[in-house]
Enzyme design. Structure first.
Site, mmCIF file in Angstrom:
data_model
loop_
_atom_site.group_PDB
_atom_site.id
_atom_site.type_symbol
_atom_site.label_atom_id
_atom_site.label_comp_id
_atom_site.label_asym_id
_atom_site.label_seq_id
_atom_site.Cartn_x
_atom_site.Cartn_y
_atom_site.Cartn_z
ATOM 1 N N ASP A 58 73.176 35.527 62.809
ATOM 2 C CA ASP A 58 72.103 34.836 62.083
ATOM 3 C C ASP A 58 72.510 34.782 60.619
ATOM 4 O OD1 ASP A 58 69.997 34.443 64.145
ATOM 5 O OD2 ASP A 58 70.038 36.631 64.239
ATOM 6 N N ARG A 66 73.663 37.808 57.362
ATOM 7 C CA ARG A 66 74.156 39.095 57.860
ATOM 8 C C ARG A 66 75.338 39.654 57.059
ATOM 9 N NH1 ARG A 66 69.439 39.876 59.955
ATOM 10 N NH2 ARG A 66 69.065 38.936 62.008
ATOM 11 N N ARG A 131 62.398 30.678 54.958
ATOM 12 C CA ARG A 131 63.460 30.358 55.921
ATOM 13 C C ARG A 131 63.351 28.888 56.323
ATOM 14 N NH1 ARG A 131 62.681 34.416 60.734
ATOM 15 N NH2 ARG A 131 64.641 33.504 61.472
ATOM 16 N N LYS A 161 65.726 26.286 65.716
ATOM 17 C CA LYS A 161 64.765 27.311 66.133
ATOM 18 C C LYS A 161 63.531 27.217 65.224
ATOM 19 C CE LYS A 161 67.018 31.043 63.487
ATOM 20 N NZ LYS A 161 67.833 32.241 63.549
ATOM 21 N N HIS A 162 62.331 27.599 65.729
ATOM 22 C CA HIS A 162 62.029 28.208 67.025
ATOM 23 C C HIS A 162 61.131 27.230 67.754
ATOM 24 C CE1 HIS A 162 62.852 31.442 64.085
ATOM 25 N NE2 HIS A 162 63.377 32.112 65.101
ATOM 26 N N HIS A 174 58.466 39.416 66.346
ATOM 27 C CA HIS A 174 59.280 40.631 66.442
ATOM 28 C C HIS A 174 58.403 41.850 66.749
ATOM 29 C CE1 HIS A 174 62.030 38.032 64.098
ATOM 30 N NE2 HIS A 174 62.982 38.749 64.655
ATOM 31 N N ASP A 246 65.075 33.674 72.762
ATOM 32 C CA ASP A 246 65.065 34.589 71.625
ATOM 33 C C ASP A 246 65.252 35.991 72.205
ATOM 34 O OD1 ASP A 246 64.923 35.527 69.022
ATOM 35 O OD2 ASP A 246 63.060 34.474 68.555
#
Length: 337
Positions: A58, A66, A131, A161-162, A174, A246
């Site tokens: 990601d 990352r 994002r 996404k998503h 999450h 996911d």
């Protein structure tokens, strides 16, 4: 698709990667120390795997990037419009160059895809926020199309996404089970219209459905729903790319039963590949619990193979290119002003 624990593979991970059901691996911040270590880890992964797996991460930009030290600092997608306005830069071209930069740096380390871009609206969702490219669906389509064009110029496939949109539900999947209670018409005309238009332009290679329930469309979360994946996405929108689940370890998925049940349901709904991350025990349960002969699908494998990158340049070669020097110079100027 599974993950690994650190900077190098453990003996147990080497053993797991040789399993015929392992088709992908996702890298996190904990897997990165420096560029030499990352290169060695990916070489080790490639050598350990039975299949020619898809290696992903990601690397959206902003708070979801990352690898940082030694990599370009990609701004949050939601900041691009204002950055360009403030500095009198052509927003479409700059966005395209950012897509190219992100993809080129990752491919220089033999990473096939970044799970990007986010096509959600910047609405009420705190986990989405900046994002997202924008609050306006039209502007999201414009900027996301440019970003994807840059990714494709570099040789990387794009994952939207998503699906069909996580931006207008408050809870974070999450840690919770989000429910979007808007009407079907609202969801289709606002959030999903972004995915539909970008897919219509031939820019989407993969899609990741949301762990969100849209009860006015289907009682199941989108990633476990045949109606969302096979009817709406595949049949109505005529999407023929890869569908990734996911992460099945997320809270938004636990209502679907044990981890093996979740994997079976996601695959039955139409996912080509399921992600089991941050839970090594669950990953082992899934590969031990799924029947190989009924899980490996030729159509899915063909779609997944199309996501593999074909570039052979390394990072030093990339840094010498004029395009790389121009975009990184512009980016450094923006960040430091």
């Amino acid at each position: 698709m599974i993950d690994v624990s650190g900077f190098e593979l453990t003996p147990e991970e080497i053993d797991i990667l040789d399993h015929p059901l392992i088709g992908g691996l996702i890298l996190f911040t904990r897997n990165y120390y420096n560029q030499a270590q990352l290169r060695d880890l990916i070489k080790q992964i490639r050598e350990a795997t039975l299949n020619d797996i898809v290696i992903a991460t990601d690397h959206e930009g902003g708070r979801v990037q990352r690898f940082r030290e030694g990599f370009s600092r990609i701004p949050a997608m939601g900041s691009i419009d204002s950055l360009c306005s403030k500095n009198k830069l052509p927003v479409t071209n700059f966005t395209k160059q950012l897509g190219w930069l992100m993809a080129s740096e990752l491919q220089a380390f033999d990473i096939d895809i970044s799970f990007a871009p986010v096509l959600d609206i910047n609405g009420i969702s705190e986990v989405i926020g900046d994002r997202s490219f924008h609050q306006s669906p039209e502007q999201i389509v414009t900027l996301a199309s440019a970003f994807i064009s840059g990714m494709k110029q570099a040789g990387m496939s794009a994952t939207g996404k998503h699906f069909p949109g996580h931006g207008n539900v408050l809870e974070d999947s999450h840690v919770a089970i989000p429910i979007d209670r808007r009407s079907k018409q609202q969801i289709f005309e606002l959030d999903m219209a972004i995915f539909a238009e970008i897919n219509k332009r031939g820019l989407l290679d993969a899609v990741m459905p949301a762990h969100v329930i849209y009860p006015n469309v289907d009682p199941l979360p989108a990633g476990f729903s045949e109606k969302w994946i096979q009817q709406i996405l595949r049949t109505d929108l005529k999407f023929n790319g890869v569908v990734f689940s996911d992460d099945l370890s997320m809270e938004g998925a636990v209502q679907m039963g044990g981890i093996i049940d979740r994997a079976k349901l996601a695959i039955a709904a139409g996912c080509d590949m399921v992600l089991v991350c941050n839970d090594p025990t669950a990953a082992v349960q899934v590969i031990d619990g799924l029947p190989i002969e009924n899980t490996i699908n030729d159509d899915s494998n063909n779609r997944l193979r199309s996501l593999k990158h074909s570039n052979t340049f390394d990072f030093k070669q990339l840094q010498k290119s004029q395009q790389y020097q121009q975009i990184t110079y512009t980016l450094d100027k923006l960040i430091n002003t």
